[in-house]
Write a protein that holds these residues in place. Structure first.
Motif, short mmCIF file in Angstrom:
data_model
loop_
_atom_site.label_atom_id
_atom_site.label_comp_id
_atom_site.label_asym_id
_atom_site.label_seq_id
_atom_site.Cartn_x
_atom_site.Cartn_y
_atom_site.Cartn_z
N ASP A 191 60.58 12.86 -4.06
CA ASP A 191 59.83 14.11 -4.12
C ASP A 191 58.38 13.85 -4.51
OD1 ASP A 191 62.06 15.53 -3.40
OD2 ASP A 191 62.55 16.16 -5.46
N ILE A 192 58.16 13.01 -5.52
CA ILE A 192 56.81 12.68 -5.97
C ILE A 192 56.04 11.97 -4.86
CG2 ILE A 192 55.49 11.28 -7.61
CD1 ILE A 192 57.74 11.86 -9.64
N LYS A 193 56.73 11.07 -4.16
CA LYS A 193 56.09 10.31 -3.09
C LYS A 193 55.63 11.25 -1.96
CE LYS A 193 57.05 6.15 -0.43
NZ LYS A 193 58.05 5.15 -0.07
N LYS A 194 56.47 12.23 -1.60
CA LYS A 194 56.10 13.19 -0.55
C LYS A 194 54.89 14.02 -0.97
CE LYS A 194 60.64 13.82 1.54
NZ LYS A 194 61.77 14.75 1.74
N LYS A 195 54.89 14.46 -2.24
CA LYS A 195 53.78 15.26 -2.73
C LYS A 195 52.48 14.46 -2.72
CE LYS A 195 56.56 18.26 -5.63
NZ LYS A 195 56.93 18.64 -7.01
N LEU A 196 52.52 13.18 -3.11
CA LEU A 196 51.32 12.34 -3.11
C LEU A 196 50.80 12.11 -1.70
CD1 LEU A 196 52.12 9.69 -5.87
CD2 LEU A 196 50.45 11.53 -5.96
N LYS A 197 51.71 11.92 -0.73
CA LYS A 197 51.28 11.74 0.66
C LYS A 197 50.60 13.01 1.17
CE LYS A 197 54.29 8.21 2.61
NZ LYS A 197 55.31 7.90 3.61
N GLY A 198 51.18 14.16 0.82
CA GLY A 198 50.57 15.43 1.22
C GLY A 198 49.19 15.61 0.62
N MET A 199 49.03 15.21 -0.65
CA MET A 199 47.72 15.33 -1.30
C MET A 199 46.71 14.39 -0.65
SD MET A 199 48.98 15.65 -5.27
CE MET A 199 47.38 15.48 -5.98
N LYS A 200 47.12 13.17 -0.27
CA LYS A 200 46.22 12.23 0.38
C LYS A 200 45.77 12.76 1.74
CE LYS A 200 47.29 7.67 -1.46
NZ LYS A 200 47.78 6.33 -1.14
N ARG A 201 46.70 13.33 2.50
CA ARG A 201 46.36 13.88 3.81
C ARG A 201 45.38 15.04 3.67
NH1 ARG A 201 52.42 13.92 6.25
NH2 ARG A 201 52.59 11.68 6.56
N ALA A 202 45.59 15.88 2.66
CA ALA A 202 44.68 17.01 2.44
C ALA A 202 43.28 16.51 2.09
CB ALA A 202 45.23 17.89 1.32
N GLU A 203 43.18 15.45 1.28
CA GLU A 203 41.87 14.89 0.93
C GLU A 203 41.19 14.29 2.15
OE1 GLU A 203 42.39 12.07 -2.21
OE2 GLU A 203 42.91 13.59 -3.70
N GLU A 204 41.97 13.60 3.01
CA GLU A 204 41.39 13.01 4.22
C GLU A 204 40.89 14.10 5.17
OE1 GLU A 204 44.36 10.48 5.93
OE2 GLU A 204 44.24 9.01 4.30
N ARG A 205 41.59 15.22 5.27
CA ARG A 205 41.16 16.33 6.11
C ARG A 205 39.87 16.92 5.60
NH1 ARG A 205 46.94 19.15 6.36
NH2 ARG A 205 47.97 17.61 7.66
N LEU A 206 39.76 17.07 4.27
CA LEU A 206 38.52 17.60 3.68
C LEU A 206 37.35 16.67 3.95
CD1 LEU A 206 39.76 18.97 0.23
CD2 LEU A 206 38.93 20.29 2.17
#
Length: 123
Positions: free
Chosen positions: A104-119
């Motif tokens: 669960d933590i790993k999925k959340k961190l991947k989602g946060m990284k993708r959001a930062e890359e999009r920004l």
């Protein structure tokens, strides 16, 4: 368990040493030459064959059921180091991270990284 005793002569007559059997009946000088030609050390094999050989032989074959009954006590034991996870309640090993929470933590961190890359790409 019974014991079978074989003398050195009866052992020589068997198929164990067919090529060098005649050398043990010869005099000591001929014996050393023949054994050195074959590549066998006189000390060890001479000691073994000069004395009586005592071998343990079972009287009967152990049946499958008796063998399995004997091995029945070697079963798996219950684990004592499994405790419930404080986050999700699933069982986990003591002093280890819960794999469910880890994923669960790993999925959340991947989602946060993708959001930062999009920004970063939008800027």
């Amino acid at each position: 368990m019974s014991f079978a005793i074989q003398s050195s002569r009866s052992l020589l007559r068997t198929a164990l040493f067919p090529r060098i059997a005649h050398t043990f009946a010869a005099p000591a000088v001929a014996r050393t030459r023949a054994l050195s030609a074959v590549g066998v050390g006189l000390g060890l094999i001479g000691d073994i064959l000069s004395e009586m050989i005592l071998r343990a032989v079972p009287k009967q074959r152990t049946s499958h059921s008796k063998k399995r009954k004997r091995m029945a006590g070697k079963g798996l034991k219950n684990r004592q180091d499994l405790v419930p996870c404080t986050g999700c309640g699933r069982p986990k090993m003591l002093a280890h991270i819960c794999m469910n929470c880890y994923h669960d933590i790993k999925k959340k961190l991947k989602g946060m990284k993708r959001a930062e890359e999009r920004l970063k790409q939008e800027q």
